[in-house]
Motif scaffolding. Structure first.
Motif, mmCIF file in Angstrom:
data_model
loop_
_atom_site.group_PDB
_atom_site.id
_atom_site.type_symbol
_atom_site.label_atom_id
_atom_site.label_comp_id
_atom_site.label_asym_id
_atom_site.label_seq_id
_atom_site.Cartn_x
_atom_site.Cartn_y
_atom_site.Cartn_z
ATOM 1 N N TRP A 418 43.863 19.948 1.630
ATOM 2 C CA TRP A 418 42.574 20.150 2.065
ATOM 3 C C TRP A 418 42.394 21.635 1.763
ATOM 4 O O TRP A 418 41.451 22.033 1.216
ATOM 5 N N LYS A 419 43.189 22.416 2.240
ATOM 6 C CA LYS A 419 43.165 23.739 2.018
ATOM 7 C C LYS A 419 42.990 24.377 0.683
ATOM 8 O O LYS A 419 42.391 25.037 0.157
ATOM 9 N N GLY A 420 44.157 23.742 -0.093
ATOM 10 C CA GLY A 420 43.905 23.975 -1.705
ATOM 11 C C GLY A 420 42.653 23.535 -2.295
ATOM 12 O O GLY A 420 42.379 24.274 -3.353
ATOM 13 N N LEU A 421 42.096 22.374 -2.053
ATOM 14 C CA LEU A 421 40.671 22.008 -2.302
ATOM 15 C C LEU A 421 39.818 23.128 -2.054
ATOM 16 O O LEU A 421 38.748 23.495 -2.936
ATOM 17 N N LEU A 422 39.684 23.591 -0.821
ATOM 18 C CA LEU A 422 38.751 24.797 -0.554
ATOM 19 C C LEU A 422 38.879 25.904 -1.316
ATOM 20 O O LEU A 422 38.012 26.622 -1.887
ATOM 21 N N MET A 423 40.187 26.289 -1.619
ATOM 22 C CA MET A 423 40.456 27.488 -2.327
ATOM 23 C C MET A 423 40.209 27.274 -3.849
ATOM 24 O O MET A 423 39.779 28.297 -4.439
ATOM 25 N N SER A 424 40.265 26.204 -4.265
ATOM 26 C CA SER A 424 39.753 25.902 -5.773
ATOM 27 C C SER A 424 38.438 26.208 -5.766
ATOM 28 O O SER A 424 37.773 26.362 -6.912
ATOM 29 N N GLU A 425 37.509 25.893 -4.805
ATOM 30 C CA GLU A 425 36.218 26.071 -4.860
ATOM 31 C C GLU A 425 35.606 27.623 -4.329
ATOM 32 O O GLU A 425 34.365 27.797 -4.626
ATOM 33 N N ILE A 426 36.822 28.526 -4.301
ATOM 34 C CA ILE A 426 36.086 29.759 -3.930
ATOM 35 C C ILE A 426 36.510 30.832 -4.963
ATOM 36 O O ILE A 426 37.911 30.833 -5.346
ATOM 37 N N PRO A 427 35.695 31.291 -5.698
ATOM 38 C CA PRO A 427 35.975 31.853 -7.113
ATOM 39 C C PRO A 427 36.343 33.658 -6.816
ATOM 40 O O PRO A 427 35.909 34.317 -7.783
ATOM 41 N N TYR A 428 37.401 33.678 -5.887
ATOM 42 C CA TYR A 428 37.964 34.996 -5.575
ATOM 43 C C TYR A 428 39.549 35.071 -6.088
ATOM 44 O O TYR A 428 39.978 33.825 -6.151
ATOM 45 N N GLU A 429 40.058 36.122 -5.728
ATOM 46 C CA GLU A 429 41.403 36.352 -6.040
ATOM 47 C C GLU A 429 42.142 35.283 -5.039
ATOM 48 O O GLU A 429 41.828 34.979 -3.860
ATOM 49 N N PRO A 430 43.320 34.840 -5.000
ATOM 50 C CA PRO A 430 43.964 33.883 -4.574
ATOM 51 C C PRO A 430 44.571 34.321 -3.019
ATOM 52 O O PRO A 430 44.141 33.497 -2.087
ATOM 53 N N ASP A 431 44.633 35.571 -2.750
ATOM 54 C CA ASP A 431 44.758 35.883 -1.407
ATOM 55 C C ASP A 431 43.467 35.853 -0.612
ATOM 56 O O ASP A 431 43.477 35.744 0.574
ATOM 57 N N PHE A 432 42.206 36.300 -1.396
ATOM 58 C CA PHE A 432 41.168 36.191 -0.535
ATOM 59 C C PHE A 432 40.687 35.021 -0.408
ATOM 60 O O PHE A 432 40.206 34.688 0.702
#
Length: 488
Positions: A418-432
């Motif tokens: 679920w965290k990865g899905l959220l990260m894939s929808e946030i178009p920032y640098e991976p740490d952000f």
């Protein structure tokens, strides 16, 4: 100094001769050609639309605005046309341009980005890399023509798109169209199995080119101020600067307007329309509009400095460098479309006598592929089953996988959480994206909004999220930062 005029090499001088034979041309309908003076019309009737092809032609020759619509009419609207553009701004700009040129298309013309969806069921879809990737991963594109426009901007997502399109070619029966002003076609011809290559040269109007040399960065800034103060007020200018902060500052100081990745498509379109009427307009922009955005201005001024990044095993470094030749050619190409123009380059280093295209810079060869690993996990793709145009460094892939497992974005079986899905929808640098998704999962929405607002001013991907915290974040971050860029 002024008067040092390098020339610009735009390719071969054989505009109407394809580099391979033609056969099986689709049945033609009556052409609607709003701008018959565009060089694209010198080769349009020679293109075999029943096969894959590459078109290489100078910036502003009509590749993006004419070719896809011509093909749509050839197939009498029975074939889906999917046009990839490198950014949200480019997608929206092309949509509004085609809408103005072809009002008869109505709801058949669509634009789909992360934050804009207009006429999503239309047969002519203008999309970003992320949307195209989702469509390919979900097998939603078949019997269609896929335009890889502005393919000199080679992101990791675009490489994954091309890889999937190639893998699905036999079953999906899609046709590939690669278009750019500044690519070496050899890699694309080989990787995508394309045999038809078309070239055209020449822009519609003459563009003079001057270079102003300065000793250092401060000298370049002084020359920029002198130019903006001294130029006639009856001429409009498009000024390319390296950062959002600079374009906002200069737009405010010189009563101009600014364009960067934080603007919505409708705002960019309003500036485009204003430029057609306001002959004194000064537009300050980042390189987000260096491709695919038509602006009616007299001249372009290019500040030859850009923030470049390198990412190796997760360690990102930022440094100032000169603009690469491909980007220079794209920026110069913003003028000369509608009338003669003048391009001025401010630099602290001599330019070559000829500005020639250079090999495409591939993201997978310069960055740790966090996005690639996350997206492949999201869509259940395996690296061993795909081929890429780049030479993939498996050490970098392993590093990205291990980090994403460590933060809980993918599990031990390389499945997206679920965290990865959220990260894939946030178009920032991976740490952000990691920090924002963690705040969302923990329910700390104030922190999430704060991080989103902060990232919109410092992230190199040039995205912005509307939030009530933006003004506060801007003051906070600018208070700490004393340079011309937020090195978050």
């Amino acid at each position: 100094m002024a008067g040092n005029e390098p020339s610009v090499d735009y390719g071969h001088d054989s505009p109407a001769v394809p580099e391979n034979g033609l056969e099986g041309q689709a049945e033609k309908t009556t052409d609607k050609r709003p701008e018959p003076g565009l060089p694209i019309f010198s080769i349009l009737d020679s293109i075999d639309f029943s096969e894959h092809f590459i078109i290489i032609g100078d910036v502003g020759t009509g590749k993006s605005t004419v070719t896809p619509i011509h093909e749509y009419e050839l197939w009498k609207g029975k074939r889906q046309i999917v046009i990839r553009e490198p950014s949200r701004a480019a997608c929206n700009a092309l949509f509004y341009s085609l809408q103005a040129l072809h009002p008869e298309l109505g709801e058949e013309l669509a634009v789909i980005t992360k934050d804009t969806q207009i006429n999503v069921s239309g047969k002519i879809k203008i999309v970003t890399d992320g949307v195209l990737l989702r469509m390919l991963a979900e097998n939603a594109i078949y019997d269609s023509s896929i335009y890889f426009d502005e393919s000199h901007q080679m992101t990791s997502q675009l490489e994954l798109c091309m890889s999937l399109a190639r893998k699905q070619e036999a079953s999906a029966r899609n046709l590939f169209r690669v278009m750019s002003a500044t690519i070496d076609p050899k890699e694309f011809l080989s990787f995508l199995g394309i045999s038809n290559l078309y070239r055209m040269s020449g822009r519609r109007y003459h563009v003079s080119l001057d270079v102003e040399l300065a000793v250092d960065l401060n000298g370049m800034l002084k020359t920029l101020d002198r130019y903006l103060y001294s130029q006639p007020r009856d001429e409009s200018w498009l000024v390319f600067l390296p950062t959002r902060r600079l374009v906002e500052k200069y737009a405010s100081s010189y009563r101009g307007v600014y364009i960067h990745g934080g603007l919505e498509g409708s705002e960019v379109n309003r500036i485009q329309r204003r430029a057609e009427l306001d002959k004194n307009l000064r537009i300050f922009a980042t390189n987000v509009i260096a491709s695919s955005v038509n602006i009616y201005v007299d001249n372009v001024l290019i500040f030859d400095d850009v923030i470049d990044s390198k990412d190796k095993l997760g360690q990102k470094t930022l440094h100032y460098t000169s603009i690469d030749n491909n980007s220079l050619l794209q920026m110069i190409g913003r003028i000369g479309r509608f009338k003669p123009g003048r391009a001025v380059i401010l630099s602290d280093a001599p330019l070559p006598q000829k500005i020639n295209p250079i090999p495409v810079r591939k993201a997978l060869e310069t960055e740790t592929p966090f996005d690639l690993v996350l997206l492949m996990s999201k869509y259940g793709l395996k690296l061993s089953e795909l081929e890429f145009m780049s030479k993939v460094d498996h050490r970098e892939v392993a590093f990205a996988e291990n980090w994403l497992v460590e933060i809980g974005a993918i599990d031990r079986h390389r499945k997206t959480t679920w965290k990865g899905l959220l990260m894939s929808e946030i178009p920032y640098e991976p740490d952000f994206a990691h920090m924002i998704s963690s705040a969302l999962i923990s329910g700390d929405y104030d922190m999430a909004r704060w991080l989103l607002a902060s990232g919109s001013f410092g992230d190199s991907l040039n995205h912005a999220y509307k939030s009530e915290r933006e003004r506060e974040a801007r003051r906070f971050l600018y208070g700490f930062d004393r340079t011309s860029e937020l090195n978050i």
